[in-house]
Design an enzyme around this catalytic site. Sequence first.
Site, PDB file in Angstrom:
ATOM      1  N   CYS A   1       0.851  -1.172   0.000  1.00  0.00           N
ATOM      2  CA  CYS A   1       0.000   0.000   0.000  1.00  0.00           C
ATOM      3  C   CYS A   1       0.896   1.234   0.000  1.00  0.00           C
ATOM      4  CB  CYS A   1      -0.933   0.119   1.197  1.00  0.00           C
ATOM      5  SG  CYS A   1      -2.089  -1.236   1.336  1.00  0.00           S
TER       6      CYS A   1
ATOM      7  N   ARG B   1       3.615  -0.313  -5.031  1.00  0.00           N
ATOM      8  CA  ARG B   1       3.426  -0.857  -3.683  1.00  0.00           C
ATOM      9  C   ARG B   1       2.103  -1.616  -3.535  1.00  0.00           C
ATOM     10  NH1 ARG B   1       6.881   1.715  -0.066  1.00  0.00           N
ATOM     11  NH2 ARG B   1       5.580   1.070   1.659  1.00  0.00           N
TER      12      ARG B   1
ATOM     13  N   TRP C   1      -2.949  -2.640  -1.595  1.00  0.00           N
ATOM     14  CA  TRP C   1      -2.669  -4.076  -1.782  1.00  0.00           C
ATOM     15  C   TRP C   1      -3.458  -4.753  -0.683  1.00  0.00           C
ATOM     16  CZ3 TRP C   1      -0.683  -8.268   0.868  1.00  0.00           C
ATOM     17  CH2 TRP C   1      -0.272  -9.350   0.087  1.00  0.00           C
TER      18      TRP C   1
ATOM     19  N   ASN D   1      -1.145   2.539   5.714  1.00  0.00           N
ATOM     20  CA  ASN D   1      -0.311   1.456   5.187  1.00  0.00           C
ATOM     21  C   ASN D   1       0.133   0.635   6.388  1.00  0.00           C
ATOM     22  OD1 ASN D   1       1.658  -0.159   3.955  1.00  0.00           O
ATOM     23  ND2 ASN D   1       3.214   1.424   4.160  1.00  0.00           N
ATOM     24  N   GLY D   2      -0.255  -0.638   6.404  1.00  0.00           N
ATOM     25  CA  GLY D   2       0.154  -1.474   7.534  1.00  0.00           C
ATOM     26  C   GLY D   2      -0.986  -2.370   7.953  1.00  0.00           C
TER      27      GLY D   2
ATOM     28  N   GLU E   1      16.253 -18.086  -9.258  1.00  0.00           N
ATOM     29  CA  GLU E   1      15.880 -16.724  -9.633  1.00  0.00           C
ATOM     30  C   GLU E   1      15.196 -16.717 -11.010  1.00  0.00           C
ATOM     31  OE1 GLU E   1      15.425 -14.115  -8.175  1.00  0.00           O
ATOM     32  OE2 GLU E   1      15.636 -12.466  -9.571  1.00  0.00           O
TER      33      GLU E   1
ATOM     34  N   LYS F   1      11.414 -15.297 -11.536  1.00  0.00           N
ATOM     35  CA  LYS F   1      11.099 -14.215 -12.483  1.00  0.00           C
ATOM     36  C   LYS F   1       9.979 -14.646 -13.414  1.00  0.00           C
ATOM     37  CE  LYS F   1      12.492 -11.564 -10.903  1.00  0.00           C
ATOM     38  NZ  LYS F   1      13.353 -11.354  -9.792  1.00  0.00           N
TER      39      LYS F   1
ATOM     40  N   GLU G   1       6.573 -14.891 -11.574  1.00  0.00           N
ATOM     41  CA  GLU G   1       6.044 -13.595 -11.144  1.00  0.00           C
ATOM     42  C   GLU G   1       5.379 -12.831 -12.273  1.00  0.00           C
ATOM     43  OE1 GLU G   1       8.584 -11.209  -8.012  1.00  0.00           O
ATOM     44  OE2 GLU G   1       9.813 -11.940  -9.626  1.00  0.00           O
TER      45      GLU G   1
ATOM     46  N   HIS H   1      15.756 -37.515  -8.174  1.00  0.00           N
ATOM     47  CA  HIS H   1      15.159 -37.947  -6.901  1.00  0.00           C
ATOM     48  C   HIS H   1      13.674 -37.595  -6.817  1.00  0.00           C
ATOM     49  CE1 HIS H   1      19.046 -39.173  -5.493  1.00  0.00           C
ATOM     50  NE2 HIS H   1      19.541 -37.997  -5.839  1.00  0.00           N
TER      51      HIS H   1
ATOM     52  N   LYS I   1       5.832  -4.237  -4.573  1.00  0.00           N
ATOM     53  CA  LYS I   1       7.288  -4.112  -4.545  1.00  0.00           C
ATOM     54  C   LYS I   1       7.834  -4.095  -3.122  1.00  0.00           C
ATOM     55  CE  LYS I   1      11.160  -3.053  -6.772  1.00  0.00           C
ATOM     56  NZ  LYS I   1      11.645  -4.236  -7.462  1.00  0.00           N
TER      57      LYS I   1
HETATM   58  C1  F6R Z   1      11.033 -10.767  -6.819  1.00  0.00           C
HETATM   59  C2  F6R Z   1      10.785  -9.781  -5.813  1.00  0.00           C
HETATM   60  C3  F6R Z   1      10.440 -10.237  -4.439  1.00  0.00           C
HETATM   61  C4  F6R Z   1      11.335  -9.508  -3.450  1.00  0.00           C
HETATM   62  C5  F6R Z   1      10.937  -9.832  -2.012  1.00  0.00           C
HETATM   63  C6  F6R Z   1      11.874  -9.184  -1.015  1.00  0.00           C
HETATM   64  O1  F6R Z   1      11.268 -10.216  -8.062  1.00  0.00           O
HETATM   65  O2  F6R Z   1      10.885  -8.629  -6.072  1.00  0.00           O
HETATM   66  O3  F6R Z   1      10.571 -11.622  -4.292  1.00  0.00           O
HETATM   67  O4  F6R Z   1      12.649  -9.893  -3.689  1.00  0.00           O
HETATM   68  O5  F6R Z   1       9.639  -9.374  -1.782  1.00  0.00           O
HETATM   69  O6  F6R Z   1      11.898  -7.809  -1.184  1.00  0.00           O
HETATM   70  P1  F6R Z   1      13.058  -6.925  -0.582  1.00  0.00           P
HETATM   71  O7  F6R Z   1      14.299  -7.238  -1.339  1.00  0.00           O
HETATM   72  O8  F6R Z   1      12.614  -5.515  -0.770  1.00  0.00           O
HETATM   73  O9  F6R Z   1      13.190  -7.314   0.849  1.00  0.00           O
END
Ligand code: F6R
Length: 627
Positions: free
Chosen positions: A2, A27, A74, A100-101, A499, A503, A506, A522, A622
């Site tokens: 948020c 956010r 969010w 926010n929270g 990773e 990606k 997501e 396995h 994010k």
């Molecule tokens: C993946 C992504 C999330 C963040 C995770 C941690 O692309 O962006 O998996 O890596 O939410 O976020 P931070 O790094 O801000 O703690």
Amino acid sequence: MCGIVGYIGTQAATDILIAGLERLEYRGYDSAGVATVEADKINCVKAKGKLFNLREKLEQTENKSQIGIGHTRWATHGKPEEHNAHPHLNADMSLAVVQNGIIENYLELKSELISKGIEFRSETDTEVIPHIISIFLANSSSLLEAVQKAIARLEGAFAIAIVDANNPFELIVARQQAPLILGFGQGEFFCASDITAVLPYTRTILNLENGEIARLTPLGVEIYNFAGERISRFPRTLDWNPVQTEKQGFRHYMLKEIYEQPAVVRTCLDTYINPNWHADENPDYSPVNIGLTPNLTDDLKHIQILACGTSWHAALVGKYLLEQVSGIPTTVDYASEFRYSPKPIIPNTLTIGVTQSGETADTIAALESERARRADLEPKFQAKLLAVTNRAESSIAQICDRIIDTQAGIEIGVAATKTFVAQVMGFYFLSLDLAFRQKTISNSRIGEIIEGLRHIPSQIETILDTQAEYIEELAHDFTAETEDFIFIGRGINFPIALEGALKLKEISYIHAEAYPAGEMKHGPIALLDNKVPVVAVAMPGSVYDKVISNAQEAKARDARLIGVTTAMNATEAAHTFDDMLTVPEVDELISPVLSVIPLQMLSYHIAAIKGLDVDQPRNLAKSVTVE
Ligand code: F6R
């Protein structure tokens, strides 16, 4: 998660609020709303879905109010519907709140309010706040006092902003464990969850701290603690270029951020590598300047790293480096797990939190709990906290003894790319610094690794120049019917397989899993057939032959095989792989920062071709500021 924004000043508030929300949309983006004060009334407009829905609604009205608050959501409590969107109002609709929270005791507060005859219009936790403030207002000498009293009733982590039609020249904000900054302009003042929202108007910023409340009026800002005592604080001027937050001709932020990676690595190298350090001169000072003080590094016997998501993957690369280069036993945990099942306390431990945003609630809580549980123990058990973060002004920076600032510039695409590479760079610097201090590898090997790191920017440029078209073309094959992907890798490149899979999940919503290549037989190999492509990260080095054998096992099950390997290996690897994503020749130890690039590009192009919202994928945010 948020985003909140607030404005008081001389311009039309709505325009500024909407522009701010646009910059905070990363956010959360399932609904949005604004509330302004006009002719002693609250004018509140909300819309479900992305911000353009709200913008469209607002275009139908003229609103010249010079004070207001806004929110992009969010969803946590209550579905993403218009009635759950913020701002939330009190019963007579004279007071509006954005938050926010999470208010953890909202159920108890809600039933208390319902028993007083108050009717709720939403399922959110936030709605209790305007009602409580409203009740306290009746017996308070000011809005500020009523907010202070209301906050004393709230439990949880929150940042809030409030406007009141009966106090039309003030905006009250408060922070308790959720980010909130204030911006200072000329005759105008701002609040926001993140500085990006106010950068177009001012670079004079103050980070509100936990337990602080501020009163913004057209004449200035007053700051108090929750007990109501006035506090003196000085804002600071940021050295931040607003152009960084534009798309600069790229179709998506994610693509722009992928292309920024050479520059990010150059900045990291310029910032942290000591240019005067030459291996053959036997220097007695470290090859990197990351500013670790002896109290963090002396007698170090153990490192534990806590992180979430992509940052957790960077931490896994870090573990490999800290063990293989610096010789220090290292554990990596999901912060969300560690906070509820902490490991036995080991003396002389350095605890590292990795988080690009610096605001991830689980990571912050895990580090705080680590500090707390070691607080009363003898010195060698005391917590030593280091953050690897892209936001030097963030909450994590405030709780750690030291930070490594990853210098990647703001990242707007929700899927992390350049910040991942910058975090991994941070671990190269840390492991080289510790290796030098602990003399675990020779100066000439340190020199070799540094030389290898210096080549990374141009090598990433080579990948971007030579592979972009090919990868875009290849991506078309996976946009229609592919439902599952498997990624495999070993050693230092296993985290890159993880990773690559994350990606893809997501942003393209294709199911993807990653395994250490040797684990396929396995169990997961049962998943393979000609409908499940397998991406093998096969970088030359100690496990190259093993990965190739594991890839062959997948090929024998009809899987389409995509290899990430070096150009020199391509001819040999062509016997194994159906498609090859090539990167320049590189030392295995440095290879993750190259092998990840084609995987970022592959997932980007698959999602872009599918027409998906690459920068704001569904259900994600994010900055994950809730547990
Ligand atoms: C993946 C992504 C999330 C963040 C995770 C941690 O692309 O962006 O998996 O890596 O939410 O976020 P931070 O790094 O801000 O703690």
